[in-house]
Design a protein around this motif. Structure first.
Motif, PDB file in Angstrom:
ATOM      1  N   LEU A 127      -8.668   0.177   6.287  1.00 40.45           N
ATOM      2  CA  LEU A 127      -7.469   0.124   5.448  1.00 40.45           C
ATOM      3  C   LEU A 127      -6.422   1.132   5.923  1.00 40.45           C
ATOM      4  O   LEU A 127      -5.216   0.851   5.885  1.00 40.45           O
ATOM      5  CB  LEU A 127      -7.830   0.383   3.991  1.00 40.45           C
ATOM      6  N   ILE A 128      -6.866   2.293   6.376  1.00 43.82           N
ATOM      7  CA  ILE A 128      -5.935   3.284   6.927  1.00 43.82           C
ATOM      8  C   ILE A 128      -5.230   2.712   8.148  1.00 43.82           C
ATOM      9  O   ILE A 128      -4.012   2.872   8.330  1.00 43.82           O
ATOM     10  CB  ILE A 128      -6.677   4.592   7.277  1.00 43.82           C
ATOM     11  N   GLU A 129      -5.975   2.006   8.995  1.00 47.79           N
ATOM     12  CA  GLU A 129      -5.375   1.374  10.171  1.00 47.79           C
ATOM     13  C   GLU A 129      -4.377   0.291   9.771  1.00 47.79           C
ATOM     14  O   GLU A 129      -3.290   0.184  10.340  1.00 47.79           O
ATOM     15  CB  GLU A 129      -6.475   0.779  11.059  1.00 47.79           C
ATOM     16  N   ARG A 130      -4.743  -0.509   8.761  1.00 46.51           N
ATOM     17  CA  ARG A 130      -3.834  -1.584   8.324  1.00 46.51           C
ATOM     18  C   ARG A 130      -2.560  -1.021   7.705  1.00 46.51           C
ATOM     19  O   ARG A 130      -1.479  -1.623   7.823  1.00 46.51           O
ATOM     20  CB  ARG A 130      -4.546  -2.494   7.305  1.00 46.51           C
ATOM     21  N   ALA A 131      -2.655   0.154   7.076  1.00 39.70           N
ATOM     22  CA  ALA A 131      -1.517   0.742   6.368  1.00 39.70           C
ATOM     23  C   ALA A 131      -0.391   1.177   7.304  1.00 39.70           C
ATOM     24  O   ALA A 131       0.728   1.412   6.853  1.00 39.70           O
ATOM     25  CB  ALA A 131      -1.982   1.931   5.529  1.00 39.70           C
TER      26      ALA A 131
ATOM     27  N   VAL B  88      -3.172  -6.108   0.495  1.00 41.76           N
ATOM     28  CA  VAL B  88      -2.252  -5.873   1.610  1.00 41.76           C
ATOM     29  C   VAL B  88      -0.890  -5.364   1.130  1.00 41.76           C
ATOM     30  O   VAL B  88      -0.378  -4.366   1.668  1.00 41.76           O
ATOM     31  CB  VAL B  88      -2.095  -7.138   2.481  1.00 41.76           C
ATOM     32  N   PRO B  89      -0.243  -5.982   0.123  1.00 39.99           N
ATOM     33  CA  PRO B  89       1.053  -5.451  -0.321  1.00 39.99           C
ATOM     34  C   PRO B  89       0.981  -3.996  -0.780  1.00 39.99           C
ATOM     35  O   PRO B  89       1.906  -3.217  -0.525  1.00 39.99           O
ATOM     36  CB  PRO B  89       1.429  -6.377  -1.484  1.00 39.99           C
ATOM     37  N   ARG B  90      -0.104  -3.614  -1.450  1.00 41.20           N
ATOM     38  CA  ARG B  90      -0.210  -2.237  -1.938  1.00 41.20           C
ATOM     39  C   ARG B  90      -0.495  -1.257  -0.811  1.00 41.20           C
ATOM     40  O   ARG B  90       0.117  -0.190  -0.729  1.00 41.20           O
ATOM     41  CB  ARG B  90      -1.303  -2.144  -3.005  1.00 41.20           C
ATOM     42  N   ILE B  91      -1.433  -1.611   0.051  1.00 39.85           N
ATOM     43  CA  ILE B  91      -1.816  -0.708   1.136  1.00 39.85           C
ATOM     44  C   ILE B  91      -0.662  -0.482   2.114  1.00 39.85           C
ATOM     45  O   ILE B  91      -0.508   0.603   2.674  1.00 39.85           O
ATOM     46  CB  ILE B  91      -3.049  -1.274   1.874  1.00 39.85           C
ATOM     47  N   THR B  92       0.159  -1.500   2.323  1.00 38.31           N
ATOM     48  CA  THR B  92       1.234  -1.415   3.330  1.00 38.31           C
ATOM     49  C   THR B  92       2.573  -1.005   2.731  1.00 38.31           C
ATOM     50  O   THR B  92       3.593  -1.037   3.426  1.00 38.31           O
ATOM     51  CB  THR B  92       1.404  -2.774   4.035  1.00 38.31           C
TER      52      THR B  92
ATOM     53  N   LYS C 105      -2.307   9.172   4.752  1.00 40.69           N
ATOM     54  CA  LYS C 105      -1.817   8.019   5.504  1.00 40.69           C
ATOM     55  C   LYS C 105      -2.025   6.727   4.737  1.00 40.69           C
ATOM     56  O   LYS C 105      -1.760   5.652   5.260  1.00 40.69           O
ATOM     57  CB  LYS C 105      -2.545   7.947   6.857  1.00 40.69           C
ATOM     58  N   ILE C 106      -2.534   6.851   3.491  1.00 41.87           N
ATOM     59  CA  ILE C 106      -2.819   5.655   2.708  1.00 41.87           C
ATOM     60  C   ILE C 106      -2.745   6.003   1.228  1.00 41.87           C
ATOM     61  O   ILE C 106      -2.876   7.172   0.835  1.00 41.87           O
ATOM     62  CB  ILE C 106      -4.223   5.098   3.057  1.00 41.87           C
ATOM     63  N   ASP C 107      -2.520   4.988   0.406  1.00 39.02           N
ATOM     64  CA  ASP C 107      -2.522   5.134  -1.046  1.00 39.02           C
ATOM     65  C   ASP C 107      -3.980   5.262  -1.505  1.00 39.02           C
ATOM     66  O   ASP C 107      -4.690   4.267  -1.612  1.00 39.02           O
ATOM     67  CB  ASP C 107      -1.850   3.901  -1.671  1.00 39.02           C
ATOM     68  N   VAL C 108      -4.406   6.495  -1.760  1.00 36.53           N
ATOM     69  CA  VAL C 108      -5.802   6.748  -2.122  1.00 36.53           C
ATOM     70  C   VAL C 108      -6.170   6.025  -3.403  1.00 36.53           C
ATOM     71  O   VAL C 108      -7.249   5.427  -3.517  1.00 36.53           O
ATOM     72  CB  VAL C 108      -6.061   8.266  -2.258  1.00 36.53           C
ATOM     73  N   ASP C 109      -5.280   6.060  -4.397  1.00 34.66           N
ATOM     74  CA  ASP C 109      -5.550   5.366  -5.656  1.00 34.66           C
ATOM     75  C   ASP C 109      -5.713   3.868  -5.428  1.00 34.66           C
ATOM     76  O   ASP C 109      -6.478   3.202  -6.126  1.00 34.66           O
ATOM     77  CB  ASP C 109      -4.418   5.622  -6.659  1.00 34.66           C
ATOM     78  N   GLY C 110      -4.995   3.346  -4.432  1.00 33.57           N
ATOM     79  CA  GLY C 110      -5.124   1.925  -4.118  1.00 33.57           C
ATOM     80  C   GLY C 110      -6.497   1.574  -3.590  1.00 33.57           C
ATOM     81  O   GLY C 110      -7.050   0.516  -3.900  1.00 33.57           O
ATOM     82  N   VAL C 111      -7.080   2.483  -2.799  1.00 30.33           N
ATOM     83  CA  VAL C 111      -8.427   2.259  -2.273  1.00 30.33           C
ATOM     84  C   VAL C 111      -9.442   2.278  -3.407  1.00 30.33           C
ATOM     85  O   VAL C 111     -10.332   1.420  -3.489  1.00 30.33           O
ATOM     86  CB  VAL C 111      -8.788   3.330  -1.219  1.00 30.33           C
ATOM     87  N   VAL C 112      -9.317   3.265  -4.297  1.00 31.20           N
ATOM     88  CA  VAL C 112     -10.231   3.359  -5.432  1.00 31.20           C
ATOM     89  C   VAL C 112     -10.093   2.134  -6.329  1.00 31.20           C
ATOM     90  O   VAL C 112     -11.087   1.562  -6.795  1.00 31.20           O
ATOM     91  CB  VAL C 112      -9.978   4.650  -6.237  1.00 31.20           C
ATOM     92  N   ASP C 113      -8.852   1.710  -6.555  1.00 36.11           N
ATOM     93  CA  ASP C 113      -8.612   0.540  -7.405  1.00 36.11           C
ATOM     94  C   ASP C 113      -9.202  -0.724  -6.784  1.00 36.11           C
ATOM     95  O   ASP C 113      -9.684  -1.611  -7.494  1.00 36.11           O
ATOM     96  CB  ASP C 113      -7.111   0.361  -7.638  1.00 36.11           C
ATOM     97  N   LEU C 114      -9.166  -0.817  -5.457  1.00 39.78           N
ATOM     98  CA  LEU C 114      -9.770  -1.964  -4.776  1.00 39.78           C
ATOM     99  C   LEU C 114     -11.240  -2.088  -5.156  1.00 39.78           C
ATOM    100  O   LEU C 114     -11.729  -3.187  -5.453  1.00 39.78           O
ATOM    101  CB  LEU C 114      -9.629  -1.796  -3.261  1.00 39.78           C
ATOM    102  N   TYR C 115     -11.943  -0.978  -5.158  1.00 36.74           N
ATOM    103  CA  TYR C 115     -13.353  -0.993  -5.535  1.00 36.74           C
ATOM    104  C   TYR C 115     -13.530  -1.239  -7.028  1.00 36.74           C
ATOM    105  O   TYR C 115     -14.321  -2.086  -7.454  1.00 36.74           O
ATOM    106  CB  TYR C 115     -14.017   0.334  -5.157  1.00 36.74           C
ATOM    107  N   GLU C 116     -12.782  -0.484  -7.841  1.00 28.93           N
ATOM    108  CA  GLU C 116     -12.990  -0.529  -9.285  1.00 28.93           C
ATOM    109  C   GLU C 116     -12.598  -1.866  -9.888  1.00 28.93           C
ATOM    110  O   GLU C 116     -13.290  -2.390 -10.770  1.00 28.93           O
ATOM    111  CB  GLU C 116     -12.194   0.592  -9.952  1.00 28.93           C
ATOM    112  N   SER C 117     -11.497  -2.446  -9.416  1.00 27.64           N
ATOM    113  CA  SER C 117     -10.975  -3.675 -10.017  1.00 27.64           C
ATOM    114  C   SER C 117     -11.439  -4.945  -9.331  1.00 27.64           C
ATOM    115  O   SER C 117     -11.325  -6.033  -9.901  1.00 27.64           O
ATOM    116  CB  SER C 117      -9.432  -3.646 -10.012  1.00 27.64           C
ATOM    117  N   PHE C 118     -11.941  -4.808  -8.098  1.00 32.54           N
ATOM    118  CA  PHE C 118     -12.291  -6.042  -7.380  1.00 32.54           C
ATOM    119  C   PHE C 118     -13.676  -6.026  -6.749  1.00 32.54           C
ATOM    120  O   PHE C 118     -14.514  -6.864  -7.064  1.00 32.54           O
ATOM    121  CB  PHE C 118     -11.246  -6.351  -6.313  1.00 32.54           C
ATOM    122  N   ILE C 119     -13.937  -5.073  -5.862  1.00 30.10           N
ATOM    123  CA  ILE C 119     -15.191  -5.113  -5.111  1.00 30.10           C
ATOM    124  C   ILE C 119     -16.403  -4.989  -6.031  1.00 30.10           C
ATOM    125  O   ILE C 119     -17.355  -5.774  -5.929  1.00 30.10           O
ATOM    126  CB  ILE C 119     -15.225  -4.024  -4.019  1.00 30.10           C
ATOM    127  N   ILE C 120     -16.386  -4.021  -6.938  1.00 35.09           N
ATOM    128  CA  ILE C 120     -17.533  -3.845  -7.839  1.00 35.09           C
ATOM    129  C   ILE C 120     -17.707  -5.043  -8.770  1.00 35.09           C
ATOM    130  O   ILE C 120     -18.813  -5.594  -8.876  1.00 35.09           O
ATOM    131  CB  ILE C 120     -17.413  -2.525  -8.632  1.00 35.09           C
TER     132      ILE C 120
END
Length: 295
Positions: free
Chosen positions: A31-35, A125-129, A249-264
Motif C-alpha cells: 500500500l505504501i508503494e501504491r500511495a 485506492v482513492p483513499r490511499i492515493t 508516506k501513507i494514510d495510517v488511519d486508512g490502513v487500519v480502517d482497511l482491516y477494521e472495516s473490510f478485511i476482518i
C-alpha cells in the motif's frame, strides 16, 4: 514456496497467526508503494483502453494485468496450493507436475475475490492515493491545467497496476486464510459447531470464531506497524516532517480502517461460509460420529 503445508501442524493456530502477521507486512508495504502514484481511475474502467479492446479483451486494464500475471503464475502451479485463489477464471494448467498437498481443508467453493477487487478499487485506492492525487493536481495547475484534467491521472498505468496486483493477491490470501482458522477451530470441538451448521445459524458460528481481544491487539499492532513503516527518513537518519506535520508516506488511519472495516469482517464471512459447507456430503451417521470422535 508452500512447503509449510507438508508439516504435521498445518492447522496450528500459532502457525496460522504467524502467516497472518507476515501478510500484514506485505499488505502495508504494498500500500505504501501504491500511495506514491495518483488514483488513475482509468485503469479500473472496463473498455477504457482501445489498445486492449482492439485485441478482443473486454475488461479493465487491471483485469488484463491480473489475467496476464496469473496466467504465468498458474503455469508455475501457484494456484494448486490450498492458500492461493486467483482473480482470473480459466487459467492454464501448470507446466510443472503438481505437488501432493495433504487434504487440509474440507472441499468447498468459497471465494471472496470479486468482493475484494470491487472494494479495493472503489474504496481503498482513492483513499490511499489521496495525497499523491492532490500533489498531482497542484503540479498541473502550476502548468495551467485546470478543472477535471487536474486530478487523478498521472499516466503510470503499468506501475500502479503492478502494485495493485501485489496488494490484491496479499489481501486475497489473508482473507481466505480464514478457512484454515475455521477448520482448526472446528477440529478442536466439532460438537460445538455442528448444531449451528445444521441449522444454518451464522451468528452463533461467528461468535465461536470471534475473539474481540485478538482483534483489538491486531488493530493496535497494525497501527504501530503502519506508522513505523510509513516514516520517511532524511539522509542523516532523522524522520522527515512535512510543513503540515505529516511524517508518513501513507494514510495510517486508512490502513487500519482497511482491516477494521473490510478485511476482518470479510474474513469472518469466509470463515462462516466455509463452516456452513463443512458437513456437505456427509451422512447423518458420519455427522454423529464427528460429534463424539476427536479429529
Amino acid at each position: 514456496m508452500h512447503q509449510n503445508f507438508m508439516v504435521v501442524d498445518a492447522l496450528s493456530l500459532e502457525r496460522i497467526r504467524g502467516v497472518l502477521v507476515r501478510l500484514e507486512d506485505t499488505i502495508i508495504f504494498s500500500l505504501i508503494e501504491r500511495a506514491q502514484f495518483a488514483q488513475n481511475p482509468r485503469i479500473y474502467q472496463r473498455g477504457a483502453f482501445p489498445e486492449l479492446t482492439a485485441t478482443g479483451f473486454q475488461g479493465s486494464w487491471l483485469d488484463w494485468f491480473l489475467k496476464e500475471t496469473e496466467t504465468f503464475h498458474a503455469k508455475a502451479r501457484r494456484y494448486t496450493s490450498p492458500d492461493e485463489y486467483p482473480f482470473t477464471a480459466d487459467l492454464p494448467k501448470p507446466v510443472l507436475p503438481p505437488l501432493e498437498y495433504p487434504e487440509i481443508l474440507y472441499p468447498n467453493s468459497v471465494n471472496a475475490n470479486a468482493s475484494i477487487l470491487s472494494f479495493y478499487t472503489r474504496t481503498i485506492v482513492p483513499r490511499i492515493t489521496r495525497r499523491a492525487t492532490i500533489a498531482l493536481a497542484t503540479s498541473k495547475r502550476a502548468n495551467g491545467i485546470t478543472g477535471d484534467e487536474e486530478y487523478e491521472d498521472d499516466g503510470n498505468y503499468g506501475s500502479a497496476a503492478t502494485i495493485d496486483v501485489e496488494v490484491l493477491q496479499a489481501i486475497s490470501k489473508r482473507v481466505h486464510y480464514g478457512k484454515f482458522v475455521s477448520e482448526s477451530k472446528f477440529q478442536e470441538n466439532p460438537a460445538a459447531f455442528i448444531p449451528h451448521i445444521l441449522n444454518r445459524n451464522r451468528t452463533p458460528l461467528e461468535d465461536l470464531i470471534t475473539k474481540p481481544e485478538v482483534e483489538r491487539k491486531l488493530l493496535l499492532r497494525l497501527q504501530k506497524k503502519a506508522a513505523t513503516y510509513a516514516q520517511d527518513f532524511a539522509p542523516d537518519g532523522e524522520v522527515k516532517r512535512e510543513a503540515n506535520g505529516n511524517t508518513g508516506k501513507i494514510d495510517v488511519d486508512g490502513v487500519v480502517d482497511l482491516y477494521e472495516s473490510f478485511i476482518i469482517p470479510l474474513t469472518k464471512e469466509v470463515e462462516v461460509d466455509y463452516l456452513l459447507n463443512r458437513l456437505s456430503g456427509l451422512s447423518d451417521e458420519e455427522i454423529e460420529k464427528l460429534k463424539t470422535v476427536p479429529l
